[in-house]
Design an enzyme around this catalytic site. Structure first.
Site, PDB file in Angstrom:
ATOM      1  CG  ASP A  17      -2.214  -0.599   1.101  1.00  0.00           C
ATOM      2  OD1 ASP A  17      -2.408  -1.332   0.117  1.00  0.00           O
ATOM      3  OD2 ASP A  17      -3.081  -0.361   1.971  1.00  0.00           O
ATOM      4  CB  VAL A  18       0.833   4.349  -1.877  1.00  0.00           C
ATOM      5  CG1 VAL A  18      -0.524   5.054  -1.833  1.00  0.00           C
ATOM      6  CG2 VAL A  18       1.934   5.337  -2.200  1.00  0.00           C
TER       7      VAL A  18
ATOM      8  CB  THR B 220     -12.751 -10.296   8.222  1.00  0.00           C
ATOM      9  OG1 THR B 220     -11.408  -9.881   7.942  1.00  0.00           O
ATOM     10  CG2 THR B 220     -13.164  -9.761   9.579  1.00  0.00           C
TER      11      THR B 220
ATOM     12  CD  GLU C 178      -7.057  -7.732   4.087  1.00  0.00           C
ATOM     13  OE1 GLU C 178      -6.033  -7.055   4.291  1.00  0.00           O
ATOM     14  OE2 GLU C 178      -8.117  -7.566   4.732  1.00  0.00           O
TER      15      GLU C 178
ATOM     16  CG  ASP D 105      -3.343   1.629  11.645  1.00  0.00           C
ATOM     17  OD1 ASP D 105      -3.237   2.533  12.509  1.00  0.00           O
ATOM     18  OD2 ASP D 105      -4.129   1.696  10.678  1.00  0.00           O
TER      19      ASP D 105
HETATM   20  C1  5GW Z   1      -9.937   5.234  -2.485  1.00  0.00           C
HETATM   21  C2  5GW Z   1     -11.087   5.203  -1.727  1.00  0.00           C
HETATM   22  C3  5GW Z   1     -11.317   4.168  -0.856  1.00  0.00           C
HETATM   23  C4  5GW Z   1     -10.348   3.171  -0.742  1.00  0.00           C
HETATM   24  C5  5GW Z   1      -9.184   3.204  -1.515  1.00  0.00           C
HETATM   25  C6  5GW Z   1      -8.972   4.237  -2.403  1.00  0.00           C
HETATM   26  C7  5GW Z   1      -7.740   4.295  -3.192  1.00  0.00           C
HETATM   27  C8  5GW Z   1      -6.747   3.342  -2.994  1.00  0.00           C
HETATM   28  C9  5GW Z   1      -7.473   5.336  -4.130  1.00  0.00           C
HETATM   29  O1  5GW Z   1      -8.284   6.245  -4.410  1.00  0.00           O
HETATM   30  N1  5GW Z   1      -6.271   5.367  -4.790  1.00  0.00           N
HETATM   31  C10 5GW Z   1      -5.322   4.415  -4.568  1.00  0.00           C
HETATM   32  O2  5GW Z   1      -4.242   4.496  -5.164  1.00  0.00           O
HETATM   33  N2  5GW Z   1      -5.560   3.376  -3.718  1.00  0.00           N
HETATM   34  C11 5GW Z   1      -4.529   2.334  -3.554  1.00  0.00           C
HETATM   35  O3  5GW Z   1      -5.075   1.193  -2.943  1.00  0.00           O
HETATM   36  C12 5GW Z   1      -3.409   2.832  -2.648  1.00  0.00           C
HETATM   37  O4  5GW Z   1      -2.196   2.229  -3.056  1.00  0.00           O
HETATM   38  C13 5GW Z   1      -3.838   2.321  -1.318  1.00  0.00           C
HETATM   39  O5  5GW Z   1      -2.778   2.250  -0.389  1.00  0.00           O
HETATM   40  C14 5GW Z   1      -4.427   0.979  -1.685  1.00  0.00           C
HETATM   41  C15 5GW Z   1      -5.428   0.399  -0.670  1.00  0.00           C
HETATM   42  O6  5GW Z   1      -6.350   1.375  -0.250  1.00  0.00           O
HETATM   43  P1  5GW Z   1      -6.314   1.965   1.228  1.00  0.00           P
HETATM   44  O7  5GW Z   1      -4.887   2.151   1.623  1.00  0.00           O
HETATM   45  O8  5GW Z   1      -7.176   3.176   1.309  1.00  0.00           O
HETATM   46  O9  5GW Z   1      -6.945   0.791   2.084  1.00  0.00           O
HETATM   47  P2  5GW Z   1      -6.747   0.588   3.662  1.00  0.00           P
HETATM   48  O10 5GW Z   1      -7.450  -0.696   3.934  1.00  0.00           O
HETATM   49  O11 5GW Z   1      -5.271   0.490   3.959  1.00  0.00           O
HETATM   50  O12 5GW Z   1      -7.354   1.779   4.353  1.00  0.00           O
HETATM   51 MN    MN Z   2      -3.581   1.373   3.168  1.00  0.00          MN
END
Ligand code: 5GW
Ligand code: MN
Length: 356
Positions: free
Chosen positions: A215-216, A249, A307, A330
């Site tokens: 993830d970024v 989950t 996932e 986290d």
């Molecule tokens: C946008 C809205 C909801 C969820 C994800 C996004 C989103 C994710 C985005 O608009 N742009 C994007 O590049 N991502 C990529 O998906 C990123 O690399 C991000 O780290 C990955 C996973 O989404 P996260 O980090 O929001 O998910 P969680 O579970 O770590 O919060």
């Molecule tokens: Mn993330």
């Protein structure tokens, strides 16, 4: 008599020159194509040919094996009767190491991976507003990720011009890959599998040995080195490392391709951190993407998107190494005693601001 023949031949001088030029061109073309091939990959090809033509050569596949050896090193002896950690599981029942601080010697591992000249690709997606995380991500990786090794950052993005120009250490580079942006965030997340699969085939296989896919919205805060590398690895999700399998989950609808029954599964792996050799990552992402598409055709989407499919893959294709939550933390989960180091932590994000 000789002189005459010599003269005649040199009257065809332009013709000979042309032949020479063509030969040079051909040689450089061959050199150019081989140059980009990795040594072991091209050798494996040669070996295959030799196996096929055993009668024409004395060379055996084993004669081409490279000797990887270490120099004299001084370090504390491993103690058979005294495991380095008593508070955590260090190995799975299928003999995959689980990487915790204190269980490995990074000097030995670095020496081995340097000998093999390992080149590591780090893939990350920055689609739409998530480009705002790139700078911190790369800057922290320069400080902590695979320091001293060859690294290529692959940044997949729909906003190429938003990716900042960054100065990187020696032996490291950044490649931007333009990708479509999907409207639904679920698709932004899930399509990563398809895009990593495609680039593994077209690009990564020619450029790197290992891939680390993360993830970024994260930041490196401590060392992440070659101790994580293996054929195929997953990472324990920080929210579930102490949880009983029936409470994971996982996707629980039998109709979904991601379905895992409540009496199966070893760990709950995080979608935001997996990797391995390019070949293994190709197999993993290919499987996950195919499962995602199959579900889509049946108007299904697994509970935790990519996932869930990753977790399904790992039930029946056991990872050869597993990273402890040190590698994906986290701070909302606090700092438990087993966690001696936090190496890669989530950057707090304003969900409304980055997702709309
Ligand atoms: C946008 C809205 C909801 C969820 C994800 C996004 C989103 C994710 C985005 O608009 N742009 C994007 O590049 N991502 C990529 O998906 C990123 O690399 C991000 O780290 C990955 C996973 O989404 P996260 O980090 O929001 O998910 P969680 O579970 O770590 O919060
Ligand atoms: Mn993330």
């Amino acid at each position: 008599m000789y002189l005459e023949r010599y003269d005649k031949r040199w009257r065809k001088k332009p013709f000979f020159l042309l032949i020479c030029l063509l030969l040079i061109l051909l040689c450089s073309l061959i050199w150019y194509t081989l140059k980009h091939k990795r040594w072991d990959a091209s050798m494996a090809f040669l070996c295959d040919m030799q196996v096929g033509r055993k009668n024409f050569t004395n060379t055996n596949q084993v004669d081409l094996l490279r000797d990887v050896f270490l120099q004299r090193m001084q370090y504390e002896q491993p103690q058979t009767m005294k495991p380095p950690r008593m508070d955590v599981l260090m190995i799975t029942p299928w003999f995959a190491p689980i990487v915790w601080n204190g269980t490995y010697n990074i000097d030995i591992l670095n020496a081995q991976f340097h000998q093999r000249n390992a080149h590591i690709g780090l893939t990350v997606f920055a689609v739409k507003k998530y480009t705002m995380f790139v700078q911190t991500f790369i800057d922290s990786a320069e400080q902590f990720f695979m320091v001293g090794h060859k690294v290529t950052y692959y940044v997949f993005t729909d906003r190429v011009s938003d990716i900042p120009a960054l100065t990187l250490r020696d032996g490291r580079k950044l490649v931007t890959l333009e990708v479509p942006s999907y409207q639904r965030w679920q698709d932004v997340s899930m399509r990563r599998m398809e895009m990593i699969r495609d680039q593994s085939r077209q690009k990564f296989i020619h450029e790197v040995d290992y891939l680390v896919c993360v993830d970024v919205d994260m930041k490196f805060t401590d060392d992440v080195g070659v101790e994580i590398l293996s054929d195929v690895f997953g990472t324990l999700h920080p929210g579930f490392y102490g949880t009983a399998r029936q409470h994971f989950t996982y996707e629980r609808r039998p109709e979904s391709t991601a379905y895992i029954p409540s009496d199966e599964g070893d760990f709950y792996y995080a979608g935001g951190y997996f990797g391995g050799t390019v070949e293994e990552v190709y197999k993993l992402t290919s499987y996950c993407h195919d499962a995602i598409i199959k579900d889509k055709e049946n108007h299904l989407e697994a509970r935790w998107q990519d996932e869930s499919y990753l977790n399904k893959y790992f039930v029946y294709h056991k990872p050869t190494k597993i990273l402890s939550p040190e590698y994906l933390w986290d701070n909302n989960y606090g700092v438990p005693g087993v966690l001696k180091r936090r190496r890669f932590v989530a950057v707090p994000k304003n969900h409304n601001a980055v997702r709309n």
